[in-house]
Design a protein around this motif. Structure first.
Motif, PDB file in Angstrom:
ATOM      1  N   LEU A 148       1.995   8.732 -15.934  1.00  0.00           N
ATOM      2  CA  LEU A 148       2.986   9.656 -16.462  1.00  0.00           C
ATOM      3  C   LEU A 148       3.281  10.769 -15.460  1.00  0.00           C
ATOM      4  N   ALA A 149       2.225  11.363 -14.902  1.00  0.00           N
ATOM      5  CA  ALA A 149       2.402  12.428 -13.910  1.00  0.00           C
ATOM      6  C   ALA A 149       3.148  11.901 -12.684  1.00  0.00           C
ATOM      7  N   GLY A 150       2.806  10.684 -12.269  1.00  0.00           N
ATOM      8  CA  GLY A 150       3.487  10.080 -11.122  1.00  0.00           C
ATOM      9  C   GLY A 150       4.961   9.860 -11.392  1.00  0.00           C
ATOM     10  N   SER A 151       5.285   9.411 -12.608  1.00  0.00           N
ATOM     11  CA  SER A 151       6.675   9.160 -12.979  1.00  0.00           C
ATOM     12  C   SER A 151       7.471  10.462 -13.028  1.00  0.00           C
ATOM     13  N   LEU A 152       6.901  11.506 -13.631  1.00  0.00           N
ATOM     14  CA  LEU A 152       7.593  12.788 -13.752  1.00  0.00           C
ATOM     15  C   LEU A 152       7.828  13.453 -12.396  1.00  0.00           C
ATOM     16  N   SER A 153       6.885  13.279 -11.474  1.00  0.00           N
ATOM     17  CA  SER A 153       6.987  13.949 -10.169  1.00  0.00           C
ATOM     18  C   SER A 153       7.639  13.082  -9.100  1.00  0.00           C
ATOM     19  N   GLU A 154       8.136  11.901  -9.489  1.00  0.00           N
ATOM     20  CA  GLU A 154       8.720  10.992  -8.494  1.00  0.00           C
ATOM     21  C   GLU A 154       9.883  11.609  -7.713  1.00  0.00           C
ATOM     22  N   PRO A 155      10.821  12.337  -8.374  1.00  0.00           N
ATOM     23  CA  PRO A 155      11.895  12.968  -7.584  1.00  0.00           C
ATOM     24  C   PRO A 155      11.375  13.948  -6.545  1.00  0.00           C
ATOM     25  N   VAL A 156      10.361  14.748  -6.925  1.00  0.00           N
ATOM     26  CA  VAL A 156       9.765  15.702  -5.984  1.00  0.00           C
ATOM     27  C   VAL A 156       9.087  14.966  -4.843  1.00  0.00           C
ATOM     28  N   PHE A 157       8.336  13.907  -5.197  1.00  0.00           N
ATOM     29  CA  PHE A 157       7.634  13.107  -4.185  1.00  0.00           C
ATOM     30  C   PHE A 157       8.618  12.525  -3.172  1.00  0.00           C
ATOM     31  N   ASN A 158       9.695  11.926  -3.663  1.00  0.00           N
ATOM     32  CA  ASN A 158      10.682  11.313  -2.768  1.00  0.00           C
ATOM     33  C   ASN A 158      11.355  12.353  -1.882  1.00  0.00           C
ATOM     34  N   TYR A 192      -0.859  11.345  -6.696  1.00  0.00           N
ATOM     35  CA  TYR A 192      -0.994  10.000  -7.270  1.00  0.00           C
ATOM     36  C   TYR A 192       0.015   9.043  -6.634  1.00  0.00           C
ATOM     37  N   ASN A 193       1.267   9.478  -6.524  1.00  0.00           N
ATOM     38  CA  ASN A 193       2.301   8.628  -5.925  1.00  0.00           C
ATOM     39  C   ASN A 193       1.994   8.326  -4.464  1.00  0.00           C
ATOM     40  N   ALA A 194       1.434   9.307  -3.752  1.00  0.00           N
ATOM     41  CA  ALA A 194       1.068   9.083  -2.355  1.00  0.00           C
ATOM     42  C   ALA A 194      -0.015   8.005  -2.253  1.00  0.00           C
ATOM     43  N   GLN A 195      -0.989   8.054  -3.183  1.00  0.00           N
ATOM     44  CA  GLN A 195      -2.049   7.050  -3.179  1.00  0.00           C
ATOM     45  C   GLN A 195      -1.497   5.677  -3.523  1.00  0.00           C
ATOM     46  N   MET A 196      -0.588   5.610  -4.500  1.00  0.00           N
ATOM     47  CA  MET A 196       0.022   4.335  -4.879  1.00  0.00           C
ATOM     48  C   MET A 196       0.829   3.750  -3.711  1.00  0.00           C
ATOM     49  N   GLU A 197       1.500   4.628  -2.978  1.00  0.00           N
ATOM     50  CA  GLU A 197       2.283   4.169  -1.827  1.00  0.00           C
ATOM     51  C   GLU A 197       1.366   3.583  -0.753  1.00  0.00           C
ATOM     52  N   THR A 198       0.203   4.210  -0.575  1.00  0.00           N
ATOM     53  CA  THR A 198      -0.778   3.694   0.393  1.00  0.00           C
ATOM     54  C   THR A 198      -1.286   2.318  -0.028  1.00  0.00           C
ATOM     55  N   TYR A 199      -1.618   2.180  -1.309  1.00  0.00           N
ATOM     56  CA  TYR A 199      -2.052   0.879  -1.827  1.00  0.00           C
ATOM     57  C   TYR A 199      -0.963  -0.180  -1.616  1.00  0.00           C
ATOM     58  N   GLN A 200       0.274   0.208  -1.932  1.00  0.00           N
ATOM     59  CA  GLN A 200       1.386  -0.734  -1.840  1.00  0.00           C
ATOM     60  C   GLN A 200       1.633  -1.165  -0.396  1.00  0.00           C
ATOM     61  N   ALA A 201       1.487  -0.228   0.541  1.00  0.00           N
ATOM     62  CA  ALA A 201       1.668  -0.564   1.959  1.00  0.00           C
ATOM     63  C   ALA A 201       0.611  -1.573   2.408  1.00  0.00           C
ATOM     64  N   GLY A 202      -0.641  -1.389   1.926  1.00  0.00           N
ATOM     65  CA  GLY A 202      -1.696  -2.341   2.266  1.00  0.00           C
ATOM     66  C   GLY A 202      -1.414  -3.722   1.705  1.00  0.00           C
ATOM     67  N   LEU A 203      -0.921  -3.763   0.466  1.00  0.00           N
ATOM     68  CA  LEU A 203      -0.589  -5.051  -0.153  1.00  0.00           C
ATOM     69  C   LEU A 203       0.586  -5.719   0.555  1.00  0.00           C
ATOM     70  N   GLU A 204       1.545  -4.926   1.011  1.00  0.00           N
ATOM     71  CA  GLU A 204       2.695  -5.486   1.725  1.00  0.00           C
ATOM     72  C   GLU A 204       2.246  -6.164   3.020  1.00  0.00           C
ATOM     73  N   THR A 205       1.275  -5.554   3.691  1.00  0.00           N
ATOM     74  CA  THR A 205       0.747  -6.158   4.919  1.00  0.00           C
ATOM     75  C   THR A 205       0.100  -7.505   4.627  1.00  0.00           C
ATOM     76  N   LEU A 206      -0.628  -7.586   3.518  1.00  0.00           N
ATOM     77  CA  LEU A 206      -1.325  -8.832   3.168  1.00  0.00           C
ATOM     78  C   LEU A 206      -0.379  -9.893   2.603  1.00  0.00           C
ATOM     79  N   LEU A 207       0.610  -9.464   1.802  1.00  0.00           N
ATOM     80  CA  LEU A 207       1.467 -10.421   1.109  1.00  0.00           C
ATOM     81  C   LEU A 207       2.726 -10.789   1.894  1.00  0.00           C
TER      82      LEU A 207
END
Length: 358
Positions: free
Chosen positions: A236-246, A61-76
């Motif tokens: 919730l799952a994304g928040s709990l796994s954020e340390p592992v993701f990072n 989930y966090n990986a997908q959110m990061e992809t979305y955020q990268a796309g928005l950063e390019t546009l904004l």
């Protein structure tokens, strides 16, 4: 006296049966203990499996959110705007019948035409009300967002664009008539621009408008609540796994990529045999270091994970505690009813018990 002797006689005579009964009870307790151990073992395995599954889901989930955020950063243009926009989209997904993926794509489509993130969100939420009122979901929101993007890029709506709204169950001519004060026949002869169209949608979503509060009503349906539950659980799952993701993103994957590059160079220099010999030596040498890194990660992030877990448990308790009185009352009523029913049966049960004893 005879009665007492009879009881003693029966007790002595039935001693063997009593011993057998006690052995049977002991065996039953032994089986119960074994069963409980098996249950505990099964629950422990299930909990471990659930933790791994939850962490894997959260990392994805966090990986997908990061992809979305990268796309928005390019546009904004800036990371700050992208983070702010993404957070707002997540919140909208939590409170509307549309999911994060659908809302992100819809907002990106309009932002790509040059409108601001705030303007895009306002328009998409108004469009969401119209789609919800007609019984549509994420697919319809996507189609109508593409439609608006095309109208914005072209400068005006074509007959095909207007038909797309009709296919989605949105009476766009009536919305335009309500906004402009013209008749629907007069609206059909108008040149319909993106600005006029979006303003008509926004008016329809405001209090007193045709589609006012439609998303909120849809969110309260079973389907809408399930959608919100999925979004809430994903966050919730994304928040709990954020340390592992990072840790995976910042430490493990860069290290793996570096090692793969080194291996490619080494194979060119030493050949496969020399590379394998080098790998075996280094794997053995690096095991203590790898263990140290795992321990370091646990020491560094353990408190965060525990704190978040405590927060979740606290939230659950806060939700349950207010309901405890009603739960207690229900149990009390059930107990009273059971005692009353048992009391009614006692006149029949007592003679039966006495007969069995004597």
């Amino acid at each position: 006296m005879a009665s007492g002797g009879k009881v003693v006689y029966q007790f002595i005579g039935d001693k063997t049966n009593l011993e057998n009964t006690m052995k049977s009870i002991g065996t039953s307790f032994s089986k119960l203990g074994s069963t409980m151990l098996n249950v505990v073992g099964t629950l422990t395995k299930a909990l471990g499996g659930a933790t791994v599954a939850l962490t894997t889901f959260g990392v994805n989930y966090n990986a997908q959110m990061e992809t979305y955020q990268a796309g928005l950063e390019t546009l904004l243009g800036t990371s700050e705007q992208a983070v702010s926009t993404m957070n707002q989209i997540k919140e909208d997904a939590r409170t509307t019948p549309f999911d994060v993926a659908g809302l992100t794509q819809a907002n990106r489509l309009l932002i790509s035409t040059g409108v601001s993130a705030e303007e895009a969100r306002e328009t998409i939420l108004a469009l969401g009300d119209a789609v919800s009122a007609s019984g549509g979901g994420n697919d319809e929101l996507q189609r109508m967002s593409v439609n608006l993007q095309q109208i914005k890029n072209a400068g005006k709506a074509t007959a095909l664009d207007i038909r797309q709204f009709a296919y989605a169950g949105i009476n766009i001519y009536q919305l335009l008539a309500d906004y402009t004060g013209k008749t629907t026949e007069e609206v059909k002869d108008m040149e319909i621009t993106y600005e006029t169209l979006t303003k008509a949608l926004k008016k329809a979503s405001k209090e007193g408008g045709k589609y006012y509060n439609a998303m909120n009503k849809q969110s309260k349906t079973l389907k809408g609540q399930i959608s919100n539950l999925k979004d809430g659980f994903s966050m919730l799952a994304g928040s709990l796994s954020e340390p592992v993701f990072n840790y995976i993103k910042d430490n493990i994957l860069p290290g793996i990529n570096d090692e793969i590059d080194n291996l490619n160079e080494m194979i060119g220099e030493k050949g496969i045999g020399g590379t394998l010999e080098y790998l075996v030596d280094n794997i053995i040498k690096n095991i203590p270091g790898a263990i140290d890194k795992i321990v370091e990660f646990i020491d560094k992030n353990g408190d965060k994970i525990i704190d978040k877990t405590v927060d979740i448990v606290s939230d659950l308790l806060q939700a349950i505690i207010p309901k405890l009185p009603s739960i207690f009352n229900s149990l009390l009523e059930l107990t009273i009813r059971l005692v009353e029913d048992l009391g009614k049966e006692l006149p029949t049960l007592v003679p039966m018990l006495a007969k069995a004893i004597v």
